[in-house]
Design an enzyme around this catalytic site. Structure first.
Site, PDB file in Angstrom:
ATOM      1  N   GLU A  97       0.824  -1.390  -0.322  1.00 28.11           N
ATOM      2  CA  GLU A  97      -0.248  -0.014  -0.243  1.00 28.11           C
ATOM      3  C   GLU A  97       0.977   1.384   0.024  1.00 28.11           C
ATOM      4  O   GLU A  97       1.934   1.202   0.172  1.00 28.11           O
ATOM      5  CB  GLU A  97      -1.236   0.355   1.166  1.00 28.11           C
ATOM      6  CG  GLU A  97      -1.550  -1.318   1.556  1.00 28.11           C
ATOM      7  CD  GLU A  97      -2.466  -1.389   2.768  1.00 28.11           C
ATOM      8  OE1 GLU A  97      -3.606  -2.366   3.345  1.00 28.11           O
ATOM      9  OE2 GLU A  97      -2.658  -0.140   3.650  1.00 28.11           O
ATOM     10  N   CYS A 110       2.690   8.660   0.904  1.00 26.70           N
ATOM     11  CA  CYS A 110       3.958   8.062   1.704  1.00 26.70           C
ATOM     12  C   CYS A 110       3.831   6.728   1.374  1.00 26.70           C
ATOM     13  O   CYS A 110       3.293   6.039   0.841  1.00 26.70           O
ATOM     14  CB  CYS A 110       2.757   7.738   2.527  1.00 26.70           C
ATOM     15  SG  CYS A 110       3.508   6.981   4.221  1.00 26.70           S
ATOM     16  N   CYS A 117       6.168  -5.526   8.406  1.00 26.65           N
ATOM     17  CA  CYS A 117       7.496  -5.153   8.679  1.00 26.65           C
ATOM     18  C   CYS A 117       7.659  -6.053   9.123  1.00 26.65           C
ATOM     19  O   CYS A 117       6.933  -6.718  10.293  1.00 26.65           O
ATOM     20  CB  CYS A 117       7.150  -4.894   9.239  1.00 26.65           C
ATOM     21  SG  CYS A 117       8.185  -3.223   9.975  1.00 26.65           S
ATOM     22  N   CYS A 121       6.331  -3.817  15.641  1.00 23.71           N
ATOM     23  CA  CYS A 121       5.773  -2.950  17.260  1.00 23.71           C
ATOM     24  C   CYS A 121       4.759  -2.975  17.359  1.00 23.71           C
ATOM     25  O   CYS A 121       3.777  -3.617  16.676  1.00 23.71           O
ATOM     26  CB  CYS A 121       5.929  -1.602  16.150  1.00 23.71           C
ATOM     27  SG  CYS A 121       8.277  -1.045  16.245  1.00 23.71           S
ATOM     28  N   CYS A 124       1.518  -1.617  15.811  1.00 26.16           N
ATOM     29  CA  CYS A 124       1.269  -1.302  14.782  1.00 26.16           C
ATOM     30  C   CYS A 124       1.225  -2.066  13.466  1.00 26.16           C
ATOM     31  O   CYS A 124       0.734  -3.528  13.235  1.00 26.16           O
ATOM     32  CB  CYS A 124       2.880  -0.699  13.401  1.00 26.16           C
ATOM     33  SG  CYS A 124       2.841  -0.454  12.267  1.00 26.16           S
ATOM     34  N   CYS A 339      -1.295   6.088   9.666  1.00 31.75           N
ATOM     35  CA  CYS A 339      -0.279   5.971  10.010  1.00 31.75           C
ATOM     36  C   CYS A 339      -0.346   4.597  10.735  1.00 31.75           C
ATOM     37  O   CYS A 339      -1.122   4.758  12.119  1.00 31.75           O
ATOM     38  CB  CYS A 339       0.372   6.806  11.119  1.00 31.75           C
ATOM     39  SG  CYS A 339       1.308   8.633  10.826  1.00 31.75           S
TER      40      CYS A 339
END
Ligand code: SAH
Ligand code: SF4
Length: 350
Positions: A97, A110, A117, A121, A124, A339
């Site tokens: 994305e 962005c 990932c 975290c 996230c 975010c």
């Protein structure tokens, strides 16, 4: 097949020269091809009007133009637009994305650097979605050029704040930065590019040397070692103190300020003491602090902070920290484009 968008400027000239020669065409075609690629970027080689049909056919047989297939895009009430792309392997994990954020005269893209990932975290969605690998340089560049042609809104700012940890795809990142900023290629100003990272000291240093004008954003979130270990597991390997040493060196070497990002997690990192500890930890570093209210998603064990509590934290920080403190407005939440909401699992019904 070689993806042309993955090539550095000199590599492009060499590669294009070979292809043009093979097609029996004169060398001025190289520059025509270059302009088509980086300035106009059509959907396919066959759309490159002005190049002879035989050359377009040869290019299509030899090179990949767009390594990402457009899947769909979603428009938020606030104008934020999220793009989903299909990578070549053709399964769901192959979807990534990017987000377009219009804001007055600013148009921010962005961009993602990894599919998912590996840092994971705890706040996230990208981390919860799994990790299926680094994006190629061409896939990073393709997000930029495809959004630009599809929307006709050229970017004023590029931020590496999409999926993934950019410094864990370091080679891909450095090559992409070179292609973005080289005047023979995308020619974008490095001052308008931001790389956001949780912090890998040696790579921060290398980035400062290679691209001193590129802005650095450091995802802080906690200054207590134990809490940051928990929230940002890479802190176990690269503890904050070492990361901050590299950030100080970055500021000294580049003469630039850094932006610290801090996701507010109610009851976890938003007390008055937390604010004081943050200010004391980063004292002396030329910086601004960007506070981001936690954007919720299904699996996350945190609540969304109230505006009141965010303002209270900001005021507390303002009182003890010398630099600017800003509260970032959340954009694109209704399309899971804010975010931390980008996820391999986030599949809208099609
Ligand atoms: N991996 C890099 C860049 C991508 S994340 C990094 O972590 O810095 C971009 C920003 O979004 C980071 O500051 C990150 O902390 C923040 N973020 C992640 N999850 C979030 C969430 N659920 N709500 C608000 N911000 C989040
Ligand atoms: Fe990765 Fe950044 Fe999300 Fe952490 S916040 S899991 S580093 S994308």
């Amino acid at each position: 097949m070689t993806a042309l968008f993955g090539l550095l400027a000199d590599e492009f000239v060499e590669t294009a020269a070979r292809a043009v020669k093979e097609a029996g065409e004169p060398s001025y075609r190289i520059d025509q091809l270059r302009r088509w690629l980086y300035e106009r970027t059509p959907q396919a080689f066959s759309d490159m009007e002005g190049l002879p049909r035989s050359l377009r056919d040869h290019l299509a047989e030899t090179f990949v133009l767009h390594p990402l297939d457009y899947d769909l895009d979603m428009l938020s009430e606030d104008g934020t637009r999220k793009f989903l792309w299909q990578r070549e392997q053709g399964n769901d994990a192959g979807r990534i994305e990017s987000v377009l954020i219009p804001d007055g005269d600013r148009v921010t893209y962005c961009i993602s650097t990894q599919a998912g990932c590996p840092v994971k975290c705890t706040f996230c969605a990208t981390g919860y979605g799994g990790f299926s690998g680094n994006l190629s340089t061409a896939e990073i560049i393709d997000q930029v050029v495809q959004i630009r042609t599809r929307t006709s809104l050229a970017p004023t700012n590029l931020v590496f704040m999409g999926m993934g940890e950019p410094l864990l795809n370091f080679d891909g990142l450095l090559r992409a930065l070179s292609i973005m900023t080289d005047s023979r290629q995308l020619g974008f100003g490095s001052r308008r590019i931001t790389v956001s990272t949780v912090g890998i000291p040696e790579r921060i240093r290398q980035l400062s040397r290679a691209f001193p004008q590129v802005k650095l954003a450091l995802s802080l979130h906690a200054v207590d070692q134990g809490l940051r270990d928990e929230l940002v597991p890479l802190n176990l390997k690269y503890p904050l103190d070492e990361v901050l040493d590299a950030v100080r060196e970055h500021c000294d070497a580049t003469g630039k300020k850094v932006t610290f990002e801090y996701v507010i997690l109610p009851g976890v990192n938003d007390s008055a003491d937390d604010a004081k500890a943050v200010a004391s930890k980063v004292r002396g570093i030329p910086a601004s602090i960007n506070l981001i209210g936690f954007n919720p998603f299904d699996e996350a064990p945190y609540r969304k902070p109230s505006l009141k509590s965010m303002l209270a934290f900001r005021d507390e920080l303002d009182g003890s920290f010398a630099g600017d403190v800003t509260l970032r407005r959340s954009r694109g939440e209704d399309i899971q484009g804010a975010c931390g909401q980008l996820s391999l699992k986030n599949r809208p019904a099609t």
